[in-house]
Each structure stands twice: as C-alpha cells, then as structure tokens.
Design an enzyme around this catalytic site. Structure first.
Site, PDB file in Angstrom:
ATOM      1  N   ASN A 197      -7.595  -2.735  14.190  1.00  0.00           N
ATOM      2  CA  ASN A 197      -8.982  -3.023  13.791  1.00  0.00           C
ATOM      3  C   ASN A 197      -9.068  -4.179  12.787  1.00  0.00           C
ATOM      4  O   ASN A 197     -10.114  -4.419  12.200  1.00  0.00           O
ATOM      5  CB  ASN A 197      -9.642  -1.764  13.197  1.00  0.00           C
ATOM      6  CG  ASN A 197      -8.945  -1.271  11.931  1.00  0.00           C
ATOM      7  OD1 ASN A 197      -8.015  -1.910  11.433  1.00  0.00           O
ATOM      8  ND2 ASN A 197      -9.396  -0.147  11.394  1.00  0.00           N
TER       9      ASN A 197
ATOM     10  N   GLU B 265      -9.674  -1.531   5.033  1.00  0.00           N
ATOM     11  CA  GLU B 265     -10.313  -1.155   6.289  1.00  0.00           C
ATOM     12  C   GLU B 265     -11.617  -1.925   6.489  1.00  0.00           C
ATOM     13  O   GLU B 265     -12.254  -2.333   5.506  1.00  0.00           O
ATOM     14  CB  GLU B 265     -10.621   0.348   6.256  1.00  0.00           C
ATOM     15  CG  GLU B 265      -9.397   1.235   6.227  1.00  0.00           C
ATOM     16  CD  GLU B 265      -8.750   1.413   7.600  1.00  0.00           C
ATOM     17  OE1 GLU B 265      -8.739   0.453   8.395  1.00  0.00           O
ATOM     18  OE2 GLU B 265      -8.245   2.510   7.863  1.00  0.00           O
TER      19      GLU B 265
ATOM     20  N   ASP C  32       0.823  -1.209   0.000  1.00  0.00           N
ATOM     21  CA  ASP C  32       0.000   0.000   0.000  1.00  0.00           C
ATOM     22  C   ASP C  32       0.856   1.259   0.000  1.00  0.00           C
ATOM     23  O   ASP C  32       2.081   1.190   0.167  1.00  0.00           O
ATOM     24  CB  ASP C  32      -0.956  -0.019   1.202  1.00  0.00           C
ATOM     25  CG  ASP C  32      -0.273  -0.375   2.518  1.00  0.00           C
ATOM     26  OD1 ASP C  32       0.968  -0.347   2.576  1.00  0.00           O
ATOM     27  OD2 ASP C  32      -0.980  -0.671   3.484  1.00  0.00           O
TER      28      ASP C  32
HETATM   29  C1  GLP Z   1      -0.504   0.548   8.446  1.00  0.00           C
HETATM   30  C2  GLP Z   1      -0.224  -0.285   7.205  1.00  0.00           C
HETATM   31  C3  GLP Z   1      -0.463  -1.747   7.447  1.00  0.00           C
HETATM   32  C4  GLP Z   1       0.197  -2.170   8.735  1.00  0.00           C
HETATM   33  C5  GLP Z   1      -0.449  -1.439   9.864  1.00  0.00           C
HETATM   34  C6  GLP Z   1       0.095  -1.813  11.225  1.00  0.00           C
HETATM   35  O1  GLP Z   1      -1.807   0.996   8.527  1.00  0.00           O
HETATM   36  N1  GLP Z   1      -0.993   0.134   6.096  1.00  0.00           N
HETATM   37  O2  GLP Z   1       0.029  -2.483   6.348  1.00  0.00           O
HETATM   38  O3  GLP Z   1       0.072  -3.546   8.910  1.00  0.00           O
HETATM   39  O4  GLP Z   1      -0.199  -0.060   9.661  1.00  0.00           O
HETATM   40  O5  GLP Z   1       1.218  -1.075  11.503  1.00  0.00           O
HETATM   41  P1  GLP Z   1       2.176  -1.265  12.723  1.00  0.00           P
HETATM   42  O6  GLP Z   1       3.017  -2.425  12.391  1.00  0.00           O
HETATM   43  O7  GLP Z   1       2.960   0.003  12.781  1.00  0.00           O
HETATM   44  O8  GLP Z   1       1.327  -1.475  13.915  1.00  0.00           O
END
Ligand code: GLP
Length: 241
Positions: free
Chosen positions: A136, A143, A67
């Site tokens: 979430n 989402e 992403d």
């Molecule tokens: C972002 C990314 C996700 C990732 C998530 C969790 O929103 N788009 O791909 O898995 O964060 O991130 P973190 O590892 O910092 O908790």
C-alpha cells in the site's frame, strides 16, 4: 529518482549490499537506517558474506532501525529487534552500543519517540537510509492516511498491513495492531535513500512512488521530494515502469 531495474531478487540484493558497502568504505562511521521484512534479507546475507571476506568493517558503523512492533518484547521471534540480531548483527562486528532499535515494550511512548529522534540527531543524522515498501506504499510503518505524523511515533496498522504481515505469525490475530516507526520527515532527513522492492505485489506501489501524485495516502510518493533516492527493483516490481 534514480531507478535501477535488475533481473532478479538476488541481483537487487547484491546491488543494495554493494551500495551499503561503498557507503561504509567511504565513511567508516556511517549512520545507517535499516529496514526489516522479507525484502532486505538477502541483502543482509550479502553484507555478512562481504564482511567475512574482509571487504567491509562494521566496527564504527551506527544503525537506527526504521520501526518496531508495539507490544512485542525484543526476544519475541517476530520482533524486529530479534530479526535484526538473528539475521544480521550477530554475524558482523558491529558494536552493540551502536545499534538502535525502538523499544516496543516502552511504557512511555512519547519519551521513547523523542529520544530516538534526539539520538539520530546526536549521531549526526542518517547518511544512508534503506527502505522496503508495503504493497500500500507504506515506508517504515507510515501507513496511508489523510495526515501523517512526520516524526517518530506510534501508529495503528492498517488491515492491509496486518494481513500482509500475518504470514510471519501463527495467525492474523497474533499480529500487533500498533507499531513505533520513524516518521516521514525522519526518513526524508537522511542524506541518501535506497528503496528496494521485489515482485509484482509491489509493482503498483513502485509505479506510484515514482510518478504518482505526491500524497500522504501513498506515503512513499513523498520520496519524490528528496534529492538523492535510488529505487532498486527486480523485473516483477518494475512491470508498470
Ligand atoms: C513491514 C515493514 C516495512 C517493510 C514492509 C514490506 O511492514 N514495517 O518496513 O518495508 O513490511 O515488507 P516485505 O519486504 O516483507 O514485503
């Protein structure tokens, strides 16, 4: 799903890096799907160290990132493009032309998304997709929603995600409201999937991922429909298992 519970964040990072190395050593031209966020950072460090020790060669590896924030230029320090080069690609021998990251500045979203799908297909599909998870249950930036767009698409981020990701920005207002993400079916088409989580803030999402009702309101539950998923969690993320 196969579940590996490790003692610490360091241990899940080592385990995930080992599985990536094994994948590349078995198939040097592997196509990898890669995540961002704080969770995979130590895994990338481990892979860089493995590369420096001569244990893994990225010269034929092809990557597709999950992403990218919409509206951030690639040189923006919070863009996922910047994150990937800064934290990983600049430190290994991957070829620039083998790296694919969605263009958050595209002026043709539909074309950008369609081309991304085509590029993945033309590369032979993703051999190994690595995922983090949002509190979430979002994967990539898919989402929770009544309906999910299954292909690569533009998404509006939820308040919860904007809040969670605001720690990387000067203020909540600076977090982009939209992002481009691989869709659920793009992810599920991967041969193998690894999902990593660390800490108690992910425990509930991990519990649902493994045994919750399959539901687009917790996108990670759709992973239950895939036949080769490895869940790597530390003790914090495993408290409800
Ligand atoms: C972002 C990314 C996700 C990732 C998530 C969790 O929103 N788009 O791909 O898995 O964060 O991130 P973190 O590892 O910092 O908790």
């Amino acid at each position: 799903m196969k579940v590996l519970i490790e003692k610490s964040y360091n241990k899940i990072s080592k385990k995930a890096a080992y599985l990536v190395k094994q994948q590349i050593n078995e198939k040097p031209n592997s196509v990898l799907g890669l995540p961002t966020g704080s969770t995979p950072l130590r895994m990338y460090d481990e892979l860089i160290e493995m590369y420096e020790r001569g244990e893994v060669d990225f010269s034929k590896v092809i990557t597709f990132n999950l992403d990218e924030y919409y509206g951030l230029p690639p040189d923006h320090p919070q863009s996922y493009n910047y994150y990937m080069w800064n934290n990983f690609f600049d430190h290994i021998n991957i070829k620039k032309e083998n790296v694919h990251i969605l263009d958050g500045m595209t002026n043709n979203i539909e074309r950008e998304c369609l081309e991304y799908e085509t590029k993945i297909k033309n590369a032979g599909g993703i051999d190994l997709q690595i995922l983090g998870i949002g509190p979430n249950g979002h994967i990539g930036f898919n989402e929770p929603s009544e309906t999910l767009n299954d292909k690569t698409h533009l998404v509006t981020l939820t308040e919860e995600t904007i809040e969670a990701n605001s720690r990387f920005f000067d203020s909540k207002e600076k977090v982009p409201e939209k992002a481009l993400t691989m869709g659920i079916s793009t992810i599920l088409k991967s041969d193998k999937i690894i999902i990593m989580a660390s800490g108690e803030s992910k425990a509930s999402a991990i519990k649902k991922t493994l045994s919750g009702q399959i539901n687009t309101c917790t996108p990670s539950t759709l992973l239950q429909t895939h036949s080769n998923v490895t869940v790597i969690v530390d003790q914090g993320a495993a408290i409800y298992l």
